[in-house]
Design an enzyme around this catalytic site. Structure first.
Site, PDB file in Angstrom:
ATOM      1  CG  ASP A  26      36.061  35.935  35.777  1.00  0.00           C
ATOM      2  OD1 ASP A  26      37.229  34.970  36.314  1.00  0.00           O
ATOM      3  OD2 ASP A  26      35.380  36.412  36.637  1.00  0.00           O
ATOM      4  CD  GLU A 198      34.149  27.993  36.241  1.00  0.00           C
ATOM      5  OE1 GLU A 198      32.846  28.383  36.549  1.00  0.00           O
ATOM      6  OE2 GLU A 198      35.383  27.902  37.154  1.00  0.00           O
TER       7      GLU A 198
END
Length: 541
Positions: A26, A198
């Protein structure tokens, strides 16, 4: 060799992927002047939100974690792969802003996320007390607009049965002076038919607002989606040519799971995307190394959409036209001479405080005071480092005098509370000091009593854990040289794929962290047991 410094060919001025090997998912990338920073997720491990530094996008070093104590985040009781998800790092008005999500659950459609913001004038801190933001969704990120306003984006979670759990990307204004959210939130983008929208990041460029999102879930169907609008609140149109980056349908690629990206622009106007990847041991097989960070070059024509060559992750890309800036290599061996743990180490669910991690009582030794059992989630005593290569090892020298079977100390190949291999010293019922092996596969424990070694009368025991592709092996040295335990253990149980468990369509367990090698001490009776580790040597082959 460090897992945090890319092993790259600077002579050819190329970026060799992944730039952060092992568990570094991420990525949020940021440039401030001539310095580049990458922040990555840490889940149930301290220090939270690891930050990495480069001056050329080729060579990277770790600066350690931002969340170093419970003032910033309390991970006691944190479930496997819960905790710190998808940090976002920005810089505005002389301050670094770090937003991170603490996700408490993902069962039955609930996440219980709570988002926080901390600030600092220097990337190494000190960081402010956390500002509590909303809990409506995770993957929160700040966007600082040209007019001086700041906005918080996140995915919008919907718990209701029968509804899309990923309800779109929402936005709400953040007042930096008041350090609070103001106004009402609104949905900015509902995603594409791929779904699972997302990981939002918003940019202003060439007269457009550019919204970068992750879609398709964080595994094989992952992708980076681009949408744009002339107005902040939309409507946003999606790139008609499809995702900016994905590995979907290309099982032959070395880098899989490509998605969750963020953009950075160099001093000379070149663009790059930092993103998540996985390196399975076989086509669409187990990713023991977890989710890693890679970088791709982005071409961005005037009035056009950003493009990555082929739309797929490349193993090697052209580096920006910047001076090469390598960093000193991390030593293979940690002699535990420093007053604090080296930046390569992480601790499970609790920060490395002096009440259990002791580098002072015995010079050049790490003393670990025993903690809970493997399933304990409040006070385990595990000091670990990320596995960064298919072939690697961790070697240590242990001094430990257990009084009974409730006291264990040794070395581990570890994924989470349910999946691990552990070679340890303990006290047998007949009074002997014994070296024993125990494995756990989704909570099913397998002992190997036939491999037990009598270690009575030995003050210093060498222990070594070896990752050899899909196999884990353990070695020991009682003073007469290294001996191998005659068993090949399954390394693939220490993977994201193995840890995931879906029951009736709902995630009962998930796997986001990758494998660790670690030093583990258990004091199940709470009797004050501790173990001394003289050194730890990590090598990659």
């Amino acid at each position: 060799m460090s897992t945090d410094i890319a092993n790259v060919a600077t002579a050819t001025r190329s970026i060799r992927n992944p730039v952060l090997a092992g568990f570094h998912p991420d990525p949020s990338i940021l440039r401030v002047g001539d310095d580049y920073y990458l922040a990555t997720s840490t889940f149930e491990w301290y220090p939270g939100v690891r930050v990495h530094h480069s001056r050329d996008l080729v060579n990277w070093r770790t600066l350690g974690g931002v969340i170093t104590d419970r003032r910033l985040l309390d991970l006691r009781g944190c479930g496997d792969s819960n905790g710190v998800w998808a940090p976002d790092l920005t810089y505005h008005d002389g301050q670094f802003h770090l937003v991170y999500s603490d996700v408490a659950s993902f069962a039955s459609g609930y996440w219980d996320p709570q988002n926080f913001l901390v600030t600092a004038e220097d990337i190494t801190g000190p960081w402010s007390d956390p500002v509590k933001l909303h809990g409506r969704g995770f993957d929160a990120a700040l966007f600082h607009d040209d007019d001086g306003t700041s906005w918080l984006l996140s995915m919008s979670a919907d718990w209701r049965p029968g509804r899309d759990r990923f309800g779109g990307i929402e936005i709400q204004q953040y007042d930096r002076a008041a350090r609070s959210l103001v106004g009402r939130p609104r949905i900015l983008f509902t995603g594409t038919p791929v779904g699972v929208t997302e990981g939002p990041h918003l940019y202003r460029h060439d007269g457009w607002y550019w919204l970068i999102t992750a879609e398709g879930g964080t595994s094989w169907e992952h992708q980076v989606t681009v949408a744009r609008s002339r107005e902040l609140f939309g409507p946003y149109e999606v790139d008609p040519d499809g995702p900016l980056l994905t590995s979907v349908g290309r099982p032959e690629l070395r880098l899989q799971k490509a998605g969750h990206g963020s953009l950075v622009r160099t001093q000379d106007g070149e663009w790059y995307l930092a993103h998540l990847v996985g390196r399975p041991y076989s086509p669409l097989g187990s990713c023991v190394l977890g989710r890693e960070t890679a970088i791709q070059r982005v071409e961005w024509p005037a009035d056009g959409w950003p493009q990555i060559a082929g739309g797929v992750p490349a193993d090697e890309v052209v580096a920006p036209d910047l001076p090469a800036h390598p960093w000193p290599a991390e030593p293979d061996t940690d002699h535990f001479d420093a007053p604090e743990l080296s930046l390569c180490w992480s601790t499970l669910r609790r920060p490395a405080t002096a009440d259990w991690v002791d580098l002072h009582s015995r010079p050049s030794h790490l003393r670990i005071h025993g903690g809970q059992s493997p399933v304990g989630r409040q006070a385990p005593s595990l000091v670990g480092r990320r596995v960064g290569a298919m072939h690697c090892s961790l070697e240590t020298v242990l001094e430990f005098d257990p009084v009974d079977h409730r006291q264990l100390a040794g070395i581990t190949a570890y994924y989470n509370t349910l999946n691990w291999h552990h070679l340890y010293l303990t006290r047998a019922d007949d009074g002997r000091t014994a070296l024993e092996l125990l494995s756990s596969d989704n909570g099913r424990r397998t002992p190997y009593p036939e491999l037990t070694v009598d270690a009575s009368g030995v003050d210093r025991v060498g222990l070594r854990a070896v990752f050899d592709g899909p196999v884990v092996r353990f070695d020991y040295d009682l003073g007469a040289g290294w001996q191998r335990l005659p068993v090949d253990l399954d390394a693939t149980i220490l993977s994201d794929e193995h840890a995931a468990l879906i029951i009736d369509g709902e995630p009962a367990a998930w796997g986001f962290t990758g494998a660790f090698l670690g030093l583990w001490v258990q004091d199940l009776g709470g009797d004050g047991a501790y173990a001394d580790f003289d050194l730890a040597t990590y090598r990659e082959q």
